[in-house]
Design a protein around this motif. Structure first.
Motif, short mmCIF file in Angstrom:
data_model
loop_
_atom_site.label_atom_id
_atom_site.label_comp_id
_atom_site.label_asym_id
_atom_site.label_seq_id
_atom_site.Cartn_x
_atom_site.Cartn_y
_atom_site.Cartn_z
N ARG A 1 0.83 -1.21 0.00
CA ARG A 1 0.00 0.00 0.00
C ARG A 1 0.86 1.25 0.00
NH1 ARG A 1 -2.65 -3.40 3.64
NH2 ARG A 1 -1.74 -2.34 5.45
N LEU A 2 1.96 1.19 0.77
CA LEU A 2 2.84 2.35 0.86
C LEU A 2 3.44 2.72 -0.48
CD1 LEU A 2 4.42 4.40 2.62
CD2 LEU A 2 6.18 2.64 2.87
N VAL A 3 3.91 1.71 -1.23
CA VAL A 3 4.60 2.02 -2.48
C VAL A 3 3.66 2.30 -3.63
CG1 VAL A 3 6.70 0.80 -1.85
CG2 VAL A 3 4.89 -0.43 -3.02
N GLU A 4 2.36 2.06 -3.47
CA GLU A 4 1.43 2.44 -4.53
C GLU A 4 1.57 3.91 -4.86
OE1 GLU A 4 -0.41 0.85 -6.63
OE2 GLU A 4 0.29 -1.03 -5.78
N GLY A 5 1.73 4.74 -3.83
CA GLY A 5 1.92 6.17 -4.07
C GLY A 5 3.20 6.49 -4.79
N VAL A 6 4.18 5.61 -4.70
CA VAL A 6 5.45 5.84 -5.38
C VAL A 6 5.26 5.86 -6.89
CG1 VAL A 6 7.73 4.85 -5.83
CG2 VAL A 6 6.82 4.88 -3.51
N LEU A 7 4.42 4.95 -7.39
CA LEU A 7 4.17 4.92 -8.84
C LEU A 7 3.58 6.25 -9.31
CD1 LEU A 7 2.67 1.33 -9.19
CD2 LEU A 7 4.94 2.09 -9.90
N GLU A 8 2.64 6.78 -8.54
CA GLU A 8 2.03 8.06 -8.92
C GLU A 8 3.04 9.20 -8.86
OE1 GLU A 8 -1.37 8.78 -6.52
OE2 GLU A 8 -2.36 6.89 -7.03
N LYS A 9 3.85 9.21 -7.81
CA LYS A 9 4.82 10.30 -7.66
C LYS A 9 5.90 10.24 -8.73
CE LYS A 9 3.92 10.75 -2.73
NZ LYS A 9 4.40 10.48 -1.34
N LEU A 10 6.33 9.06 -9.09
CA LEU A 10 7.31 8.94 -10.16
C LEU A 10 6.74 9.48 -11.47
CD1 LEU A 10 8.86 5.43 -9.46
CD2 LEU A 10 10.11 7.59 -9.53
N GLY B 1 8.15 12.99 -18.44
CA GLY B 1 8.85 11.96 -19.19
C GLY B 1 8.85 10.60 -18.54
N ILE B 2 8.22 10.48 -17.36
CA ILE B 2 8.14 9.20 -16.66
C ILE B 2 6.72 8.67 -16.77
CG2 ILE B 2 8.55 7.95 -14.51
CD1 ILE B 2 11.01 9.38 -15.73
N GLY B 3 6.56 7.55 -17.46
CA GLY B 3 5.25 6.94 -17.62
C GLY B 3 5.11 5.68 -16.79
N PRO B 4 4.01 4.94 -17.00
CA PRO B 4 3.75 3.74 -16.19
C PRO B 4 4.84 2.69 -16.27
CG PRO B 4 1.77 4.41 -17.37
CD PRO B 4 2.88 5.25 -17.90
N TRP B 5 5.38 2.44 -17.48
CA TRP B 5 6.40 1.40 -17.62
C TRP B 5 7.65 1.77 -16.83
CZ3 TRP B 5 11.43 1.19 -19.32
CH2 TRP B 5 11.96 -0.09 -19.53
N THR B 6 8.14 3.00 -16.99
CA THR B 6 9.36 3.43 -16.31
C THR B 6 9.17 3.45 -14.80
OG1 THR B 6 9.84 4.83 -18.23
CG2 THR B 6 11.13 5.23 -16.24
N ALA B 7 8.00 3.90 -14.36
CA ALA B 7 7.72 3.93 -12.91
C ALA B 7 7.71 2.52 -12.34
CB ALA B 7 6.38 4.62 -12.66
N ALA B 8 7.12 1.57 -13.08
CA ALA B 8 7.09 0.19 -12.60
C ALA B 8 8.49 -0.40 -12.54
CB ALA B 8 6.20 -0.65 -13.51
N GLU B 9 9.26 -0.22 -13.62
CA GLU B 9 10.62 -0.77 -13.65
C GLU B 9 11.48 -0.20 -12.53
OE1 GLU B 9 12.43 -2.87 -16.15
OE2 GLU B 9 10.36 -3.59 -16.26
N THR B 10 11.26 1.06 -12.21
CA THR B 10 12.04 1.70 -11.14
C THR B 10 11.62 1.21 -9.78
OG1 THR B 10 12.33 3.69 -12.51
CG2 THR B 10 12.66 3.93 -10.13
N SER B 11 10.33 1.21 -9.49
CA SER B 11 9.86 0.83 -8.16
C SER B 11 10.11 -0.64 -7.85
CB SER B 11 8.38 1.17 -7.99
OG SER B 11 7.58 0.39 -8.88
N GLN B 12 10.15 -1.47 -8.90
CA GLN B 12 10.49 -2.88 -8.69
C GLN B 12 11.86 -3.02 -8.06
OE1 GLN B 12 10.15 -4.53 -12.63
NE2 GLN B 12 7.97 -4.06 -12.74
N ARG B 13 12.78 -2.12 -8.43
CA ARG B 13 14.15 -2.20 -7.96
C ARG B 13 14.41 -1.32 -6.74
NH1 ARG B 13 13.69 -2.93 -13.35
NH2 ARG B 13 15.11 -4.41 -14.39
N SER B 14 13.85 -0.15 -6.71
CA SER B 14 14.12 0.77 -5.60
C SER B 14 13.35 0.37 -4.34
CB SER B 14 13.74 2.20 -5.99
OG SER B 14 12.34 2.32 -6.27
N HIS B 15 12.14 -0.18 -4.51
CA HIS B 15 11.27 -0.49 -3.38
C HIS B 15 10.93 -1.97 -3.24
CE1 HIS B 15 10.58 3.84 -3.63
NE2 HIS B 15 10.03 3.80 -2.45
N GLY B 16 11.37 -2.80 -4.18
CA GLY B 16 10.90 -4.17 -4.17
C GLY B 16 9.38 -4.23 -4.30
N HIS B 17 8.82 -3.38 -5.16
CA HIS B 17 7.37 -3.25 -5.29
C HIS B 17 6.77 -4.60 -5.69
CE1 HIS B 17 3.42 -1.84 -6.13
NE2 HIS B 17 3.74 -0.58 -6.26
N PRO B 18 5.94 -5.21 -4.86
CA PRO B 18 5.45 -6.56 -5.15
C PRO B 18 4.34 -6.62 -6.19
CG PRO B 18 4.47 -5.76 -3.12
CD PRO B 18 5.47 -4.72 -3.55
#
Length: 318
Positions: free
Chosen positions: A219-228, A233-250
């Motif tokens: 729940r916490l990192v859901e907001g990370v996708l929106e903030k990214l 220039g940052i869209g859904p794909w880039t936000a997902a690829e980033t949060s997977q690595r920076s946050h271990g977004h499940p």
């Protein structure tokens, strides 16, 4: 070996995880190709160089009888060792993931008990290579990343393997001349996105303050996708690829990936699907969709090569 930086004294620690950890599978998503300048795998571990909030750091981690022996050098050495457990997936909890409906995936998990989602606790450093991968082939992106980091990155502290470099700081990315972006094969849209991210890098890294572990982590990192995605220039794909690595977004799914949807479809139902079809197939595992994707990728099942391949374009000299 690169020369030791003056005054760099190593710090060491032994991390004994409470569960198996496969180093290569867990931190593997951080590697961008065989010639990645910020990371190297060894027989039993890996080297990685970081630009931490405390300064540059070099980390060497090696498995020894179920424990991880780690040594770090540089101004950010203590920071890196503190972050090591999360890097190796300590905060990643698979206990509520139900794979009973798909026995083959349950078997993949049984065969790979040491696969966890890594969390670097650094957003900007994993965001830049993700931006460079936007809408181009893997070969183009890795070529650009390697060129820019080798030319503008700094020699890491300690005995890092020869050729490794700490990626440029946000300010150093901003100072790269336009012709060097062109020479690296990076078009204006991607270079502008890197510069936009560099301008707010400190704020992006603060997104890691709460971590991603436990049931509340998703729940916490859901907001990370929106903030990214609030960065130009940052869209859904880039936000997902980033949060997977920076946050271990499940639950972050890389919608828009050239190959992923077809791969997921082939493994789960025996035929390729588009992004909408992939999301439909993954919906029963909402909250764990990235974990399921990682199992699919670890399954060893390769999708057939159908359809046209992406054409590699060279923008460097046009």
């Amino acid at each position: 070996m690169d020369a030791l930086r003056a005054g760099s004294r190593p710090l060491t620690m032994t991390y004994s995880p409470a569960r198996p950890v496969n180093l290569r599978q867990t931190v593997g998503p951080l590697l961008r190709g065989q010639h990645e300048p910020t990371m190297r795998f060894t027989a039993n571990g890996f080297w990685r160089v970081f630009l931490t909030p405390c300064g540059p750091a070099t980390l060497h981690a090696e498995e020894r009888g179920g424990s991880i022996a780690a040594t770090a050098w540089g101004e950010g050495a203590e920071w890196v060792l503190d972050a090591l457990p999360e890097l190796l997936g300590r905060g990643d909890d698979w206990s509520e993931l139900d794979l009973s409906r798909v026995p083959p995936l349950a078997e993949v998990r049984r065969q790979h008990p040491g696969l966890w989602l890594t969390s670097t606790s650094l957003v900007f450093e994993v965001l830049v290579p993700a931006i460079l991968e936007q809408k181009v082939t893997t070969l183009e992106a890795r070529r650009a990343w390697r060129y820019l980091v080798l030319k503008y990155g700094q020699v890491p502290p300690g005995p890092a393997p020869e050729g490794m470099r700490v990626q440029p700081s946000p300010r150093e990315w901003q100072l790269i001349p336009s012709w060097e972006w062109h020479r690296a094969g990076v078009g204006p849209e991607r270079s502008r996105a890197v510069l936009a991210a560099a301008a707010v890098a400190a704020g992006l890294d603060r997104l890691c303050a709460g971590g991603a572990g436990g049931a509340g982590g998703a729940r916490l990192v859901e907001g990370v996708l929106e903030k990214l995605q609030s960065v130009r220039g940052i869209g859904p794909w880039t936000a997902a690829e980033t949060s997977q690595r920076s946050h271990g977004h499940p639950d972050a799914v890389s919608v828009g990936d050239y190959h992923l949807a077809a791969h997921v479809g082939w493994v789960l139902i025996g035929e390729p699907v588009d992004d909408a079809g992939m999301l439909e197939l993954l919906e029963p595992w909402r909250g764990h969709r990235q974990r399921v994707v990682r199992l699919i990728l670890a399954s060893g099942v390769a999708k057939p090569r159908f359809g046209p391949r992406a054409t590699i374009q060279d923008h460097r000299w046009h």
